[in-house]
Design a protein around this motif. Structure first.
Motif, PDB file in Angstrom:
ATOM      1  N   HIS A   3      -9.814  -8.460  12.050  1.00  0.00           N
ATOM      2  CA  HIS A   3     -10.919  -9.403  11.975  1.00  0.00           C
ATOM      3  C   HIS A   3     -10.743 -10.509  13.014  1.00  0.00           C
ATOM      4  CE1 HIS A   3     -14.142 -11.783  10.363  1.00  0.00           C
ATOM      5  NE2 HIS A   3     -13.338 -12.794  10.116  1.00  0.00           N
ATOM      6  N   ARG A   6     -11.523  -9.190  16.469  1.00  0.00           N
ATOM      7  CA  ARG A   6     -12.973  -9.102  16.646  1.00  0.00           C
ATOM      8  C   ARG A   6     -13.578 -10.469  16.911  1.00  0.00           C
ATOM      9  NH1 ARG A   6     -14.338  -5.326  12.108  1.00  0.00           N
ATOM     10  NH2 ARG A   6     -13.938  -7.246  10.990  1.00  0.00           N
ATOM     11  N   GLU A   7     -13.156 -11.475  16.155  1.00  0.00           N
ATOM     12  CA  GLU A   7     -13.677 -12.835  16.336  1.00  0.00           C
ATOM     13  C   GLU A   7     -13.286 -13.396  17.705  1.00  0.00           C
ATOM     14  OE1 GLU A   7     -15.838 -14.684  14.476  1.00  0.00           O
ATOM     15  OE2 GLU A   7     -16.058 -12.796  13.414  1.00  0.00           O
ATOM     16  N   GLY A   9     -12.690 -11.672  20.418  1.00  0.00           N
ATOM     17  CA  GLY A   9     -13.490 -10.957  21.409  1.00  0.00           C
ATOM     18  C   GLY A   9     -14.912 -11.473  21.470  1.00  0.00           C
ATOM     19  N   LYS A  10     -15.496 -11.713  20.297  1.00  0.00           N
ATOM     20  CA  LYS A  10     -16.859 -12.238  20.240  1.00  0.00           C
ATOM     21  C   LYS A  10     -16.928 -13.611  20.907  1.00  0.00           C
ATOM     22  CE  LYS A  10     -20.454 -13.416  16.925  1.00  0.00           C
ATOM     23  NZ  LYS A  10     -20.791 -13.525  15.508  1.00  0.00           N
ATOM     24  N   LYS A  11     -15.941 -14.444  20.622  1.00  0.00           N
ATOM     25  CA  LYS A  11     -15.913 -15.774  21.223  1.00  0.00           C
ATOM     26  C   LYS A  11     -15.776 -15.676  22.745  1.00  0.00           C
ATOM     27  CE  LYS A  11     -13.632 -20.218  21.069  1.00  0.00           C
ATOM     28  NZ  LYS A  11     -12.595 -21.032  20.481  1.00  0.00           N
ATOM     29  N   THR A  12     -14.970 -14.730  23.211  1.00  0.00           N
ATOM     30  CA  THR A  12     -14.794 -14.546  24.656  1.00  0.00           C
ATOM     31  C   THR A  12     -16.110 -14.145  25.307  1.00  0.00           C
ATOM     32  OG1 THR A  12     -12.476 -13.946  24.358  1.00  0.00           O
ATOM     33  CG2 THR A  12     -13.498 -13.327  26.443  1.00  0.00           C
ATOM     34  N   PHE A  13     -16.836 -13.206  24.697  1.00  0.00           N
ATOM     35  CA  PHE A  13     -18.143 -12.820  25.238  1.00  0.00           C
ATOM     36  C   PHE A  13     -19.067 -14.025  25.311  1.00  0.00           C
ATOM     37  CE2 PHE A  13     -17.109  -8.382  23.877  1.00  0.00           C
ATOM     38  CZ  PHE A  13     -17.251  -7.800  25.120  1.00  0.00           C
ATOM     39  N   GLU A  14     -19.068 -14.846  24.269  1.00  0.00           N
ATOM     40  CA  GLU A  14     -19.928 -16.029  24.255  1.00  0.00           C
ATOM     41  C   GLU A  14     -19.548 -17.014  25.354  1.00  0.00           C
ATOM     42  OE1 GLU A  14     -19.415 -17.378  20.244  1.00  0.00           O
ATOM     43  OE2 GLU A  14     -20.812 -15.884  19.441  1.00  0.00           O
ATOM     44  N   TYR A  44     -13.692  -7.118  30.139  1.00  0.00           N
ATOM     45  CA  TYR A  44     -14.844  -7.702  29.454  1.00  0.00           C
ATOM     46  C   TYR A  44     -16.109  -7.559  30.302  1.00  0.00           C
ATOM     47  CZ  TYR A  44     -12.462  -9.957  25.531  1.00  0.00           C
ATOM     48  OH  TYR A  44     -11.779 -10.207  24.370  1.00  0.00           O
TER      49      TYR A  44
END
Length: 69
Positions: A3, A6-7, A9-14, A44
């Motif tokens: 988890h 995943r969080e 990675g999501k923050k990195t994309f943002e 990424y």
């Protein structure tokens, strides 16, 4: 554990999206700003390009990225 990955990675994309909203940047520039290894940033960006979120184009010896609008 997964988890958190995943969080992160999501923050990195943002963060990448925020950096590219008004700028054109290379993987090296983005990696430096976000304090990551260039190789990880390239991964990424390749993923984002596969999902049609960014586009790349060569500038001299570098490849720069912009958000697709």
């Amino acid at each position: 554990m997964f988890h958190r990955v995943r969080e992160d990675g999501k923050k990195t994309f943002e963060l990448i999206i925020l950096e590219l909203e008004n700028n054109v940047s290379s993987a090296s520039d983005l990696a430096r700003k976000l304090k990551m290894r260039r190789e990880v940033m390239s991964g990424y960006l390749m993923c984002m390009e596969d999902f049609d979120m960014v586009k790349s184009h060569p500038v001299g010896r570098s490849i720069v990225y912009t958000l697709k609008k």
